[in-house]
Design a protein around this motif. Structure first.
Motif, short mmCIF file in Angstrom:
data_model
loop_
_atom_site.label_atom_id
_atom_site.label_comp_id
_atom_site.label_asym_id
_atom_site.label_seq_id
_atom_site.Cartn_x
_atom_site.Cartn_y
_atom_site.Cartn_z
N UNK A 306 0.81 -1.22 0.00
CA UNK A 306 0.00 0.00 0.00
C UNK A 306 0.84 1.26 0.00
N UNK A 307 1.62 1.44 1.01
CA UNK A 307 2.22 2.75 1.13
C UNK A 307 3.36 2.70 2.10
N UNK A 308 4.19 3.68 2.01
CA UNK A 308 5.27 3.82 2.97
C UNK A 308 4.88 4.80 4.07
N UNK A 309 3.67 5.29 3.96
CA UNK A 309 3.20 6.26 4.94
C UNK A 309 3.02 5.57 6.29
N UNK A 310 3.70 6.05 7.33
CA UNK A 310 3.60 5.34 8.62
C UNK A 310 2.20 5.32 9.18
N UNK A 406 -2.28 13.72 7.07
CA UNK A 406 -3.58 13.81 6.39
C UNK A 406 -3.64 12.80 5.25
N UNK A 407 -2.55 12.69 4.49
CA UNK A 407 -2.57 11.76 3.36
C UNK A 407 -2.70 10.32 3.83
N UNK A 408 -2.04 10.00 4.93
CA UNK A 408 -2.15 8.65 5.46
C UNK A 408 -3.59 8.31 5.80
N UNK A 409 -4.24 9.23 6.47
CA UNK A 409 -5.64 8.98 6.84
C UNK A 409 -6.53 8.89 5.62
N UNK A 410 -6.24 9.71 4.61
CA UNK A 410 -7.04 9.65 3.38
C UNK A 410 -6.87 8.29 2.72
N UNK A 411 -5.64 7.80 2.69
CA UNK A 411 -5.40 6.49 2.08
C UNK A 411 -6.18 5.40 2.81
N UNK A 412 -6.09 5.43 4.11
CA UNK A 412 -6.80 4.42 4.91
C UNK A 412 -8.29 4.47 4.63
N UNK A 413 -8.79 5.69 4.63
CA UNK A 413 -10.24 5.87 4.46
C UNK A 413 -10.67 5.38 3.08
N UNK A 414 -9.95 5.76 2.06
CA UNK A 414 -10.37 5.38 0.71
C UNK A 414 -10.27 3.87 0.53
N UNK A 415 -9.21 3.27 1.09
CA UNK A 415 -9.09 1.82 0.96
C UNK A 415 -10.28 1.13 1.63
#
Lengths: 1020, 186
Positions: A306-310, A406-415
């Protein structure tokens, strides 16, 4: 042979060795004393092992008594797991009385607004999709807790403990199911009455199906919950073997097959899934498998890549832990969960698309709302949880940028949302492809793009609310309030748009969908802008990111009163429409504008005063509104005691007062909003603060101007307005706004309202509208309704509209073919004439309409063009000589000229009696022409046209006689000559061949044909 | 002639006229005295098996009560009458494991408390108590319940080779302990 190992000797002693081993050993043993010794010692072991049975142990098993179903239910409700869950829930206080009221309000509000609309298809769609959304959403929400509980018990190795303490696996699962069922029952019982009440507002012909569906909804919901719950639990304890994998696949696929048998099949499937999954889950719990130790974030390949965002990694790991299994299990479970609601909605939408024009738009909007709320719920804990765990400050001091957060939370939410909503999108797309005609795809397709937009907006709003809240409870309350107010605001805007363009039905659903785009964009932009301030927001300081998120209990009475008022206005709405004859669009706009005005001018000031009295502050907008109120009061005072103030003239003084009070109010509001001392007021500060106020005021002024421009309800004027030229175009436009109104009786009401009183008819009005014929059909339906209500003057008016439309109807289809439809309105007209009190002006107009020959000529020309023109133009027999064809053409032209002459002289009877032969009595024609003219289709068309002409003349004569009686004190005319003066030309259809006229009161006779135009009562 | 065929030829009175009903059949028919006979026949060995796992007489009593009750309730599930002993052993072993709240043999504690009863403080029992639980259970299943290696493997859900090696290991350790005490020599 060397000595064998002890294991072989031990097995030999038990006779559990192979033949070769035995032979080798038996060959070795006689020579080896050590092995023989060991073998003899092995024989001793058996005698030593068994301990003696102690004397105090008495084994006396008694058969267990089986508890009854009630006892078992009580045991289930009393199990320790249930107590555990109940305690957890009480902490979160989900589905308490307040929540139930909010949920009910959430559904009652839109349903109420849609009841205003005369076209109820949107209400139907709303109810349908609400039921569907709840059916999907409630169990999914509820499963989360039970399944997560089992997963956490399993992870914490407590599950075996609980199973071992006398709680059987069966009791554990059933206890949790019972608890969930109770919870879901509470939520469902809050919404179900609203759905049932909404059903009352549906058109009659849909009510039976709707009632069936509503009644099926509750058991469907419970069935879905139970089957989905057991299936989810089974997936939790699923060891993942090959056989079980096949079983799961079969379980997921079986409903799809059973779905083919319709709704009962789907219910049976749900039942089968539930029972099978329960058994498998119990056996899985009784024979547990040790979970393999896999790093949490490695369980899900999507998460891994998914991402490298912690933040995203942390949250996804948490999510994977909650789910308990891998994502394939989750998807399989959700796929099976979709089946029953889909069956339900397919059963409901078995009616073709055209009867539910708004269904797609409403569905999209509701799914948008679902995506919005789900996304917001997902990002809601973002900051709040950090605050509750006291890690927010620590997080801010790390190298993690705010942007990454913010981007991390957006990614989680969209997934999350799209893994859940994928099936919803697929279902909607399937619906689109299967039910909606392909020419509507272009407008409906882009609406699907709204779903990601709604999700994104929800994520931003959730983050913003999270940043502005102290704890999770406050955040969820704020979200609930924001969703409600957003919904109400959207409905209001929609009502205004709809009222302003006065376009009901087909287009407004789409408008509804697209009006979401700007709202979403504005809100998302604002939320983004606010998120820049994320670390600076301190909710304890009262610096609210989103103002007005609190709800004061004192306002409850006020809001209840407002709801009651709105309901009252709904109740009086029908009466208002009856009396004032306002159009539906104007009326609904007025209602919404009134609600908005009430909100702005009464509710908000009172609320602000309440808050101010409770120690709150009056904000900027309130300052302006209070200023306006003050201005109004000053104006009223000035009217009571007029005087010139500071040099203003008598005309300008009220305006000056109003303006001054407004400015004062705004400045006071601005001061109060920021606790700004008066001495520190500077222009830049004021300008910055007044910016939003100015925007609000501009909107208010525009809205009030628009309200002013609306036509207020008025009593109908005594003199009817003259007929408009080009009304046929308007008719076709009207028709376009009423798709398939035969399925929607309320549309006929709209038609009825939009029908002006007819003045002098202008039969030569042009008509290019293709919908006129359809419109005539509708008008005759309206007339029948009016006749059923015995509203004879209105029936007569409607029938005159019918006649007029018929006169201008071109009779051609778009492909050039002639198309004549029989309109059986003459019988209705005769009935109506016998009953309706006749107005002389209206009677003369009607005679003019009936005696108009233009339509008959048009019609006959159409018939001849259809049957004879092809022969004339093309030459129907290519081998025939030219002179012969010219004779044919000449004969045809003569025939048509003769028909025109007969009609012009009003001798329609000849057409009636002798069909086409009469036309050609003095025309030389050849065999081909004769054969064509004796075409049975042509003859019947001509005769039907002539019959219509006869009817028209007879009815005109009837009106003339009534007119005569009106003007001669109810005396019957002695002969036809006396009434002839009322007619534009002599009536021929009731004269005999010798031009003699036979008349006796009540009967008009022409010898061979007589028509009874009066009722027996009138003759007496 | 197969049994089914002879039943079909002779009719349902075959059993009544012939030899008396077997124990399993009497248990299936729900006769209380059949269960009592079964208990009397097997309780000594069953206690040995339960004790080898639980190492506590009171817990053994509970496990035995439950196991016999389960036999009475589930006897209709037994297909092969010849495997009654291994079936009963499996029930008893499962019940004991359930009572110890242990999902797997690997998780069984290595050290158990020594027997509290004075009468059991014999050197044999002390030696037995020093075996691992799985070794003790396998030994009991073989020596007391007289199950074959195949049946033991089925009851415990372990491979056949493991049964053979663990059993030999248990015997060797037991003999070693006893020979240290000098008992084996006597």
């Amino acid at each position: 042979m060397s000595c064998p190992d002890f294991e072989l000797l031990s097995a030999y002693a038990d006779q559990e060795v192979s033949l070769e081993e035995r032979r080798a050993l038996e060959a070795h043993l006689p020579d080896c004393s050590k092995c023989r010794n060991q073998l003899s010692q092995l024989g001793l072991v058996g005698k030593l092992v068994c301990p003696p049975l102690p004397a105090e142990i008495q084994i006396n098993p008694r058969p267990r008594t089986r508890p009854g179903w009630w006892e078992r239910l009580r045991q289930l409700a009393d199990s320790p797991v249930v107590h555990l869950v109940t305690t957890q829930r009480q902490r979160r206080s989900r589905f308490g009385a307040a929540q139930m009221a909010k949920i009910a309000g959430l559904f009652a509000l839109p349903a109420m607004f849609m009841c205003i609309s005369p076209d109820r298809s949107s209400l139907t769609a709303f109810l349908l999709f609400s039921a569907l959304g709840l059916m999907l959403g409630l169990p999914l929400r509820q499963f989360g807790e039970e399944v997560a509980l089992l997963a956490s018990l399993q992870r914490g190795r407590c599950l075996e403990e609980i199973v071992g303490t006398g709680t059987s696996a069966q009791g554990l699962l059933d206890g949790l199911a019972l608890q969930g069922l109770l919870q879901i029952g509470r939520a469902a019982l809050a919404v179900w009455p609203v759905l049932l009440l909404g059903t009352l507002g549906l058109p009659l012909q849909w009510q039976v199906t709707a009632w069936q569906l509503e009644l099926l909804w509750l058991p469907g919901l419970f069935g879905l919950f139970l089957s989905g719950y057991y299936f989810a639990q089974f997936l939790q304890v699923w060891p993942g073997g090959g056989l079980q994998r096949i079983l799961v696949t079969l379980l997921v696929l079986s409903p799809s097959v059973l779905l083919l048998t319709g709704l009962p099949g789907a219910f049976a499937a749900a039942l089968a899934i539930g029972i099978l999954a329960r058994r498998l889950a119990i056996s899985g719990l009784n024979n547990p498998v040790r979970p393999r130790a896999v790093a949490l974030h490695k369980r899900n390949p999507l998460v891994r890549s998914f991402s490298q965002n912690p933040i995203a990694r942390r949250e996804m790991s948490r999510l994977a832990g909650q789910v308990g299994g891998d994502w394939r299990r989750l998807m399989a479970w959700r796929a099976s969960m979709m089946v029953l609601p889909l069956a339900w909605v397919l059963h409901a939408t078995a009616a073709p698309y055209y009867s539910w024009p708004d269904v797609f738009a409403i569905g999209t909007v509701q799914f948008c709302a679902l995506f919005f709320v789900r996304s917001a719920m997902r990002t809601l804990p973002a900051v709040v949880r950090e605050r509750e765990q006291q890690s927010w400050e620590i997080l801010l001091q790390t190298r993690l940028s705010l942007r990454s957060f913010v981007h991390g939370w957006l990614q989680v939410c969209l997934y999350t949302v799209f893994s859940e909503g994928l099936l919803a999108i697929l279902a909607l797309t399937g619906y689109l492809l299967a039910l909606i005609p392909s020419d509507n795809w272009s407008v409906a397709g882009p609406a699907l793009l709204l779903l990601p937009a709604a999700s994104l907006l929800g994520a931003y709003v959730g983050l913003a609310i999270s940043a502005a809240s102290r704890n999770a409870r406050q955040a969820s309350q704020s979200l609930m309030l924001w969703s409600l107010s957003g919904l109400a605001g959207w409905l209001t805007v929609l009502g205004l748009v709809r009222g302003a363009i006065s376009r009901p039905a087909s287009s407004w659903g789409l408008l509804a969908v697209y009006s979401l785009i700007p709202i979403g964009l504005v809100l998302a932009a604002r939320a983004r802008w606010q998120l820049r301030l994320l670390p600076c927001i301190d909710p304890d300081e009262g610096q609210q990111l989103l103002p007005g998120a609190r709800y004061n209990p004192i306002l409850l009475c006020l809001d209840l009163a407002s709801l009651a008022g709105l309901f009252y206005s709904l109740k009086t709405w029908e009466q208002l429409r009856e009396v004032a004859e306002v159009s539906a669009a104007t009326g609904s706009s007025l209602l919404i504008a009134a609600a908005l005005g009430w909100w702005l001018l009464v509710r908000m000031p009172v609320a602000s005063l309440c808050e101010a009295a409770l120690g709150g502050r009056i904000n900027l907008l309130m300052g302006g509104i209070l200023g306006m109120l003050l201005g109004e009061s000053l104006q009223m005072a000035w009217k009571l005691c007029p005087m010139e103030i500071a040099g203003f003239s008598a005309e300008t003084t009220p305006v000056a007062l109003q303006f001054g009070a407004l400015v004062l109010g705004i400045v006071l509001g601005a001061v109060a909003a920021g606790k700004l001392p008066i001495s520190e007021i500077r222009v830049p500060i004021l300008v910055a603060r007044l910016r939003w106020t100015a925007l609000t005021l501009l909107t208010g002024v525009a809205a009030s101007l628009w309200v002013w421009s609306l036509k207020l309800p008025q009593q109908p004027t005594s003199s009817p307005p003259p007929a408009r030229r080009g009304y046929a175009q308007q008719l076709s436009q009207l028709y376009a706004l009423l798709p398939h109104p035969e399925l929607n009786p309320s549309a006929l009401l709209v038609l009825d309202e939009q029908l002006p009183q007819l003045g002098a008819p202008q039969a030569q009005d042009d008509d290019h509208g293709a919908g006129a014929r359809r419109y005539i059909d509708l008008l005759s339906m309206v007339a029948k309704q009016q006749a059923r209500r015995e509203n004879w003057p209105r029936t007569l008016n409607t029938l005159r509209w019918c006649l007029m439309c018929q006169a201008v109807s071109p009779g051609y289809l778009s492909d050039g073919r002639y198309f004549k439809q029989e309109f059986p309105i003459f019988e209705d007209l005769r009935e109506c004439l016998n009953r309706a009190p006749l107005d002389p002006a209206q009677a003369r107009g009607l005679i003019g309409q009936l005696m108009d020959l233009h339509s008959l000529q048009n019609e006959l020309r159409g018939i001849y063009a259809e049957y004879l023109d092809p022969f004339q133009a093309l030459g129907y027999a290519p081998g025939l000589p030219k002179w012969y064809l010219e004779r044919e053409r000449a004969a045809l032209s003569l025939a048509k000229a003769r028909a025109d002459q007969l009609i012009a002289e009003g001798k329609i009877r000849y057409l009636t009696e002798h069909g086409n032969e009469e036309l050609l009595s003095d025309v030389r024609y050849c065999e081909l022409t004769k054969r064509q003219l004796h075409n049975p289709g042509l003859s019947s068309m001509v005769q039907s046209a002539a019959r219509e002409g006869t009817w028209r003349e007879g009815l005109a004569l009837l009106v003339a006689i009534k007119l005569y009686r009106l003007e001669h004190a109810s005396q019957w005319p002695d002969n036809l000559g006396q009434v002839q003066s009322y007619l534009p030309r002599p009536v021929h259809c009731y004269t005999r061949a010798d031009d003699q006229f036979t008349y006796r009161p009540g009967f008009l006779a022409d010898g061979e044909h007589s028509q009874n135009l009066f009722t027996e009562e009138q003759i007496k | 002639m197969s049994e089914a065929l002879s039943l079909a030829l002779v009719g349902p009175h075959f059993r009544e006229r012939g030899s008396s009903m077997s124990l399993v059949e009497r248990l299936r028919s729900g006769q209380a005295e059949a269960l009592q006979a079964f208990i009397e026949e097997t309780q000594q060995r069953a206690y040995g098996l339960a004790f080898s796992i639980l190492q506590d007489p009171h817990q053994c009593q509970d496990a035995l009560q439950d196991a016999y009750l389960t036999v009475l309730e589930k006897i209709h599930q037994l297909r092969d009458e010849a495997s009654l002993r291994s079936w009963f052993s499996q029930i008893l072993v499962n019940r004991c494991r359930q009572q110890m709240r242990l999902p797997a043999w690997e998780e069984m504690p290595e050290r158990v408390e020594p027997p509290r009863c004075l009468a059991e403080k014999l050197d044999v029992q002390a030696a037995l108590a020093q075996l691992t639980p799985i070794e003790r259970t396998i030994l009991t299943l073989r020596e007391v319940m007289e199950l074959s290696y195949q049946e033991i493997a089925q009851v415990l859900g372990i491979p056949l080779g493991t049964v053979r090696s663990r059993l030999a290991n248990a015997r060797a350790r037991l003999l070693q302990k006893l020979s240290q005490d000098g008992r084996a020599a006597r």
